[in-house]
Design a protein around this motif. Structure first.
Motif, PDB file in Angstrom:
ATOM      1  N   ILE A  28      19.925   8.208  -8.003  1.00 36.77           N
ATOM      2  CA  ILE A  28      21.326   7.903  -8.298  1.00 36.77           C
ATOM      3  C   ILE A  28      21.973   9.188  -8.795  1.00 36.77           C
ATOM      4  CG2 ILE A  28      22.905   6.458  -9.631  1.00 36.77           C
ATOM      5  CD1 ILE A  28      21.060   4.829  -7.788  1.00 36.77           C
ATOM      6  N   VAL A  29      22.915   9.722  -8.035  1.00 36.52           N
ATOM      7  CA  VAL A  29      23.528  10.996  -8.401  1.00 36.52           C
ATOM      8  C   VAL A  29      24.748  10.818  -9.307  1.00 36.52           C
ATOM      9  CG1 VAL A  29      22.657  12.234  -6.391  1.00 36.52           C
ATOM     10  CG2 VAL A  29      24.862  11.072  -6.248  1.00 36.52           C
ATOM     11  N   GLU A  30      25.348   9.625  -9.311  1.00 36.74           N
ATOM     12  CA  GLU A  30      26.491   9.377 -10.180  1.00 36.74           C
ATOM     13  C   GLU A  30      26.029   9.398 -11.635  1.00 36.74           C
ATOM     14  OE1 GLU A  30      25.551   7.328  -7.742  1.00 36.74           O
ATOM     15  OE2 GLU A  30      27.206   7.108  -6.355  1.00 36.74           O
ATOM     16  N   LYS A  31      26.886   9.915 -12.519  1.00 33.75           N
ATOM     17  CA  LYS A  31      26.558   9.908 -13.946  1.00 33.75           C
ATOM     18  C   LYS A  31      26.793   8.504 -14.480  1.00 33.75           C
ATOM     19  CE  LYS A  31      27.581  11.993 -18.397  1.00 33.75           C
ATOM     20  NZ  LYS A  31      26.519  11.281 -18.992  1.00 33.75           N
ATOM     21  N   ILE A  32      25.717   7.867 -14.886  1.00 37.75           N
ATOM     22  CA  ILE A  32      25.794   6.509 -15.417  1.00 37.75           C
ATOM     23  C   ILE A  32      25.082   6.491 -16.758  1.00 37.75           C
ATOM     24  CG2 ILE A  32      25.062   4.122 -15.070  1.00 37.75           C
ATOM     25  CD1 ILE A  32      25.361   4.654 -12.065  1.00 37.75           C
ATOM     26  N   ASP A  33      25.821   6.180 -17.817  1.00 35.10           N
ATOM     27  CA  ASP A  33      25.214   6.089 -19.139  1.00 35.10           C
ATOM     28  C   ASP A  33      24.154   4.993 -19.140  1.00 35.10           C
ATOM     29  OD1 ASP A  33      26.824   8.099 -20.173  1.00 35.10           O
ATOM     30  OD2 ASP A  33      28.364   6.697 -20.849  1.00 35.10           O
ATOM     31  N   GLY A  34      23.026   5.285 -19.751  1.00 34.11           N
ATOM     32  CA  GLY A  34      21.966   4.300 -19.865  1.00 34.11           C
ATOM     33  C   GLY A  34      21.024   4.243 -18.684  1.00 34.11           C
ATOM     34  N   LEU A  35      21.201   5.121 -17.687  1.00 37.27           N
ATOM     35  CA  LEU A  35      20.296   5.145 -16.542  1.00 37.27           C
ATOM     36  C   LEU A  35      19.166   6.120 -16.829  1.00 37.27           C
ATOM     37  CD1 LEU A  35      19.836   4.086 -13.639  1.00 37.27           C
ATOM     38  CD2 LEU A  35      21.000   6.153 -12.848  1.00 37.27           C
ATOM     39  N   ALA A  36      17.923   5.635 -16.762  1.00 40.89           N
ATOM     40  CA  ALA A  36      16.749   6.461 -17.043  1.00 40.89           C
ATOM     41  C   ALA A  36      16.349   7.275 -15.812  1.00 40.89           C
ATOM     42  CB  ALA A  36      15.583   5.579 -17.489  1.00 40.89           C
ATOM     43  N   ASP A  37      15.527   8.300 -16.031  1.00 47.73           N
ATOM     44  CA  ASP A  37      15.046   9.136 -14.926  1.00 47.73           C
ATOM     45  C   ASP A  37      14.338   8.304 -13.868  1.00 47.73           C
ATOM     46  OD1 ASP A  37      16.066  11.402 -16.071  1.00 47.73           O
ATOM     47  OD2 ASP A  37      14.155  12.094 -16.876  1.00 47.73           O
ATOM     48  N   ALA A  38      13.467   7.413 -14.282  1.00 43.44           N
ATOM     49  CA  ALA A  38      12.774   6.488 -13.380  1.00 43.44           C
ATOM     50  C   ALA A  38      12.998   5.091 -13.955  1.00 43.44           C
ATOM     51  CB  ALA A  38      11.300   6.832 -13.286  1.00 43.44           C
ATOM     52  N   HIS A  39      14.176   4.540 -13.734  1.00 46.88           N
ATOM     53  CA  HIS A  39      14.622   3.329 -14.430  1.00 46.88           C
ATOM     54  C   HIS A  39      13.808   2.099 -14.039  1.00 46.88           C
ATOM     55  CE1 HIS A  39      17.990   1.743 -16.921  1.00 46.88           C
ATOM     56  NE2 HIS A  39      17.524   0.604 -16.427  1.00 46.88           N
ATOM     57  N   ILE A  40      13.636   1.875 -12.742  1.00 46.89           N
ATOM     58  CA  ILE A  40      12.802   0.760 -12.276  1.00 46.89           C
ATOM     59  C   ILE A  40      11.846   1.260 -11.195  1.00 46.89           C
ATOM     60  CG2 ILE A  40      14.423  -1.094 -12.841  1.00 46.89           C
ATOM     61  CD1 ILE A  40      15.166  -1.190  -9.853  1.00 46.89           C
ATOM     62  N   VAL A  41      10.733   0.559 -11.060  1.00 49.93           N
ATOM     63  CA  VAL A  41       9.746   0.877 -10.040  1.00 49.93           C
ATOM     64  C   VAL A  41       9.490  -0.391  -9.234  1.00 49.93           C
ATOM     65  CG1 VAL A  41       7.400   1.680  -9.588  1.00 49.93           C
ATOM     66  CG2 VAL A  41       8.675   2.606 -11.541  1.00 49.93           C
ATOM     67  N   GLY A  62       0.788  -1.225   0.000  1.00 53.71           N
ATOM     68  CA  GLY A  62       0.000   0.000   0.000  1.00 53.71           C
ATOM     69  C   GLY A  62       0.821   1.276   0.000  1.00 53.71           C
ATOM     70  N   ASP A  63       2.149   1.172   0.247  1.00 49.30           N
ATOM     71  CA  ASP A  63       2.994   2.359   0.197  1.00 49.30           C
ATOM     72  C   ASP A  63       3.136   2.833  -1.243  1.00 49.30           C
ATOM     73  OD1 ASP A  63       3.397   2.322   2.880  1.00 49.30           O
ATOM     74  OD2 ASP A  63       5.490   1.705   2.811  1.00 49.30           O
ATOM     75  N   ALA A  64       3.605   4.048  -1.374  1.00 50.09           N
ATOM     76  CA  ALA A  64       3.872   4.586  -2.710  1.00 50.09           C
ATOM     77  C   ALA A  64       4.924   3.726  -3.397  1.00 50.09           C
ATOM     78  CB  ALA A  64       4.353   6.025  -2.602  1.00 50.09           C
ATOM     79  N   ARG A  65       4.929   3.782  -4.690  1.00 50.56           N
ATOM     80  CA  ARG A  65       5.940   3.054  -5.448  1.00 50.56           C
ATOM     81  C   ARG A  65       7.328   3.545  -5.056  1.00 50.56           C
ATOM     82  NH1 ARG A  65       4.375   4.462 -11.263  1.00 50.56           N
ATOM     83  NH2 ARG A  65       4.496   6.456 -10.268  1.00 50.56           N
ATOM     84  N   TYR A  66       8.302   2.653  -5.115  1.00 53.98           N
ATOM     85  CA  TYR A  66       9.689   2.964  -4.815  1.00 53.98           C
ATOM     86  C   TYR A  66      10.416   3.020  -6.147  1.00 53.98           C
ATOM     87  CZ  TYR A  66      14.064   2.823  -2.177  1.00 53.98           C
ATOM     88  OH  TYR A  66      15.279   3.131  -1.620  1.00 53.98           O
ATOM     89  N   ILE A  67      10.876   4.198  -6.518  1.00 51.32           N
ATOM     90  CA  ILE A  67      11.465   4.418  -7.841  1.00 51.32           C
ATOM     91  C   ILE A  67      12.983   4.534  -7.718  1.00 51.32           C
ATOM     92  CG2 ILE A  67      11.533   5.980  -9.832  1.00 51.32           C
ATOM     93  CD1 ILE A  67       8.656   6.848  -8.989  1.00 51.32           C
ATOM     94  N   VAL A  68      13.699   3.903  -8.636  1.00 54.65           N
ATOM     95  CA  VAL A  68      15.153   4.012  -8.699  1.00 54.65           C
ATOM     96  C   VAL A  68      15.501   4.634 -10.049  1.00 54.65           C
ATOM     97  CG1 VAL A  68      17.340   2.783  -8.679  1.00 54.65           C
ATOM     98  CG2 VAL A  68      15.452   1.966  -7.242  1.00 54.65           C
ATOM     99  N   GLY A  69      16.221   5.742 -10.011  1.00 55.15           N
ATOM    100  CA  GLY A  69      16.607   6.423 -11.242  1.00 55.15           C
ATOM    101  C   GLY A  69      17.405   7.672 -10.949  1.00 55.15           C
ATOM    102  N   LYS A  70      17.554   8.530 -11.967  1.00 61.28           N
ATOM    103  CA  LYS A  70      18.385   9.729 -11.817  1.00 61.28           C
ATOM    104  C   LYS A  70      17.574  11.016 -11.675  1.00 61.28           C
ATOM    105  CE  LYS A  70      19.041  10.350 -16.778  1.00 61.28           C
ATOM    106  NZ  LYS A  70      20.001  10.426 -17.870  1.00 61.28           N
ATOM    107  N   ASP A  71      16.253  10.941 -11.735  1.00 58.63           N
ATOM    108  CA  ASP A  71      15.404  12.125 -11.638  1.00 58.63           C
ATOM    109  C   ASP A  71      15.407  12.663 -10.208  1.00 58.63           C
ATOM    110  OD1 ASP A  71      13.467  14.087 -11.696  1.00 58.63           O
ATOM    111  OD2 ASP A  71      11.965  12.851 -12.695  1.00 58.63           O
ATOM    112  N   LYS A  72      15.867  13.898 -10.040  1.00 56.57           N
ATOM    113  CA  LYS A  72      15.948  14.500  -8.708  1.00 56.57           C
ATOM    114  C   LYS A  72      14.573  14.795  -8.111  1.00 56.57           C
ATOM    115  CE  LYS A  72      20.576  16.413  -9.136  1.00 56.57           C
ATOM    116  NZ  LYS A  72      21.004  15.700 -10.290  1.00 56.57           N
ATOM    117  N   ALA A  73      13.514  14.646  -8.904  1.00 58.98           N
ATOM    118  CA  ALA A  73      12.157  14.881  -8.415  1.00 58.98           C
ATOM    119  C   ALA A  73      11.532  13.622  -7.798  1.00 58.98           C
ATOM    120  CB  ALA A  73      11.271  15.399  -9.545  1.00 58.98           C
TER     121      ALA A  73
END
Length: 109
Positions: A37-50, A19-30
């Motif tokens: 993920i603050v490190e610059k990683i090629d191929g990492l999407a703003d919201a890569h996985i949920v 029931g919690d909000a989705r947990y998003i992993v990505g580079k979007d600061k929002a």
């Protein structure tokens, strides 16, 4: 054992409860609930996985990235949902960015 945490660079992060909000992993600061993920990683999407927890307690990973996403070394197609198990290793982007699914274990058991 149901997954309870995400291990990233030596840090244990709580996975969502049902029931919690989705947990998003990505580079979007929002991102409000998840791992930015603050490190610059090629191929990492703003919201890569949920990551979400189902009613039965299982944790699902939705691959939102159009780039490289691997689960235990196997490529995960874009827009695919996978059920995660304790010990699974998620690799994101063109470099080796690894996340491990872990579980809290009662030491008295």
């Amino acid at each position: 054992v149901q997954p309870t945490h995400l291990l990233f660079q030596g840090r244990l992060l709580n996975l969502p409860d049902e029931g919690d909000a989705r947990y998003i992993v990505g580079k979007d600061k929002a991102i409000r609930s998840g791992l930015i993920i603050v490190e610059k990683i090629d191929g990492l999407a703003d919201a890569h996985i949920v990551l979400t927890r189902r009613k039965d307690g299982e944790v699902e990973m939705f691959n939102n990235g159009r780039n490289k996403t691997f689960l235990n070394g196997e490529k995960v197609p874009s827009s695919k949902t996978m059920v995660l198990q304790t010990g699974d290793v998620i690799t994101l982007g063109d470099e080796v960015l690894q996340l491990m699914i872990t579980a809290e274990v009662d030491s008295d058991a």
